[in-house]
Design an enzyme around this catalytic site. Structure first.
Site, PDB file in Angstrom:
ATOM      1  CG  HIS A 148      -1.709   1.151   1.522  1.00 41.54           C
ATOM      2  ND1 HIS A 148      -3.085   1.117   1.387  1.00 41.54           N
ATOM      3  CD2 HIS A 148      -1.413   2.412   1.937  1.00 41.54           C
ATOM      4  CE1 HIS A 148      -3.583   2.296   1.710  1.00 41.54           C
ATOM      5  NE2 HIS A 148      -2.582   3.103   2.044  1.00 41.54           N
ATOM      6  CG  HIS A 162      -0.104   7.109   1.158  1.00 39.18           C
ATOM      7  ND1 HIS A 162      -1.266   7.843   1.244  1.00 39.18           N
ATOM      8  CD2 HIS A 162      -0.326   5.970   1.856  1.00 39.18           C
ATOM      9  CE1 HIS A 162      -2.150   7.180   1.967  1.00 39.18           C
ATOM     10  NE2 HIS A 162      -1.606   6.040   2.361  1.00 39.18           N
ATOM     11  CG  ASN A 209      -3.912   5.429  -0.982  1.00 36.83           C
ATOM     12  OD1 ASN A 209      -4.802   6.104  -0.471  1.00 36.83           O
ATOM     13  ND2 ASN A 209      -3.217   4.548  -0.312  1.00 36.83           N
ATOM     14  CB  CYS A 256      -2.238   9.504   7.070  1.00 36.16           C
ATOM     15  SG  CYS A 256      -2.281   9.192   8.847  1.00 36.16           S
TER      16      CYS A 256
END
Length: 249
Positions: free
Chosen positions: A153, A155, A195, A186
């Site tokens: 995952h 960013h 993302n 976040c």
């Protein structure tokens, strides 16, 4: 967080999606599991940060206490017939704590595995990862815990998101998380980037001959809806090229 108080309404609006669609809810404690169950959710993702400092601002708990709560979370989920995936936040670095080493990540991984979780995402929550780091951590953990299903995952804070995704693929990870339009971030990291964009990721992989099963045109239609709803352009590159009026490739 106040922004998430209408999650039940969102899942109610999505109740008529096709059966092959899997809806997941991110949870941090047993209360989150109960809310997910009441909303009809059949899969949750429990997140624990490798950075104690980030875990305290994200979940208001030290990492150790979050790990201690996994047994209750997973036990309640099993009781309610909900599958559980795990996520290690700040696995590649933390803006509060600095560098995160593999041992810190392994503490969280072993806590998740010890609770019966078999699918774990390594999250670059702050967008601090680099390709060499992604490859090394992914390979090291896969060799140490071969029965685990890994995901990544990313960013895109420093423009390395797609490169990091490619490094993860080369390391053997085949599940990559992304968001349409590159949305996300976040709330506890000032200026956090979104993302990696689904349409950028799909474009890259399909152009390399890797079939994703995702229709790029369909994602682009979704991004168009998002832009209209947000009232601003998104940051993805593939969609920027696809906008009406832009010159063809």
């Amino acid at each position: 967080m106040p922004q998430l108080r209408d999650a039940e309404e969102l899942f109610a609006d999505l109740a008529d999606l096709p059966g092959e669609v899997v809806l997941s809810a991110l949870v941090g404690n047993a209360r989150g599991v109960r809310r997910a169950s009441d909303a009809g959710v059949r899969e949750v993702v429990v997140v624990v940060s490798a950075s104690d400092a980030h875990n305290r601002v994200n979940l208001n708990l030290p990492t150790r206490e979050s790990l201690q709560g996994l047994e209750e979370i997973c036990g309640l989920a099993r009781e309610k017939g909900i599958s559980v995936r795990g996520a290690v936040a700040t696995a590649f670095g933390c803006p509060y704590q600095g560098e995160i080493n593999e041992d810190q990540v392994r503490v969280v991984v072993e806590g998740l595995l010890g609770s019966g979780i078999k699918e774990i995402t390594l999250a670059d929550t702050a967008g601090l990862a680099n390709p060499r780091q992604v490859w090394g951590l992914s390979r090291g953990l896969a060799e140490k815990y071969p029965q685990t299903n890994w995901a990544l995952h990313f960013h895109d804070a420093r423009g390395l998101g797609l490169t990091n995704a490619l490094a993860g693929l080369l390391a053997g990870v085949v599940t990559l998380e992304s968001s349409a339009g590159g949305l996300g971030g976040c709330p506890f990291i000032p200026g956090a980037a979104g993302n990696i964009a689904t349409e950028d990721l799909v474009y890259m992989l399909e152009s390399m001959g890797i079939q994703t099963g995702i229709e790029l045109a369909g994602v682009s239609r979704a991004v168009e809806i998002l832009e209209a709803g947000l009232g601003r352009p998104v940051s993805s590159r593939a969609w920027c090229r696809a906008r009406p009026g832009n010159p063809p490739n």
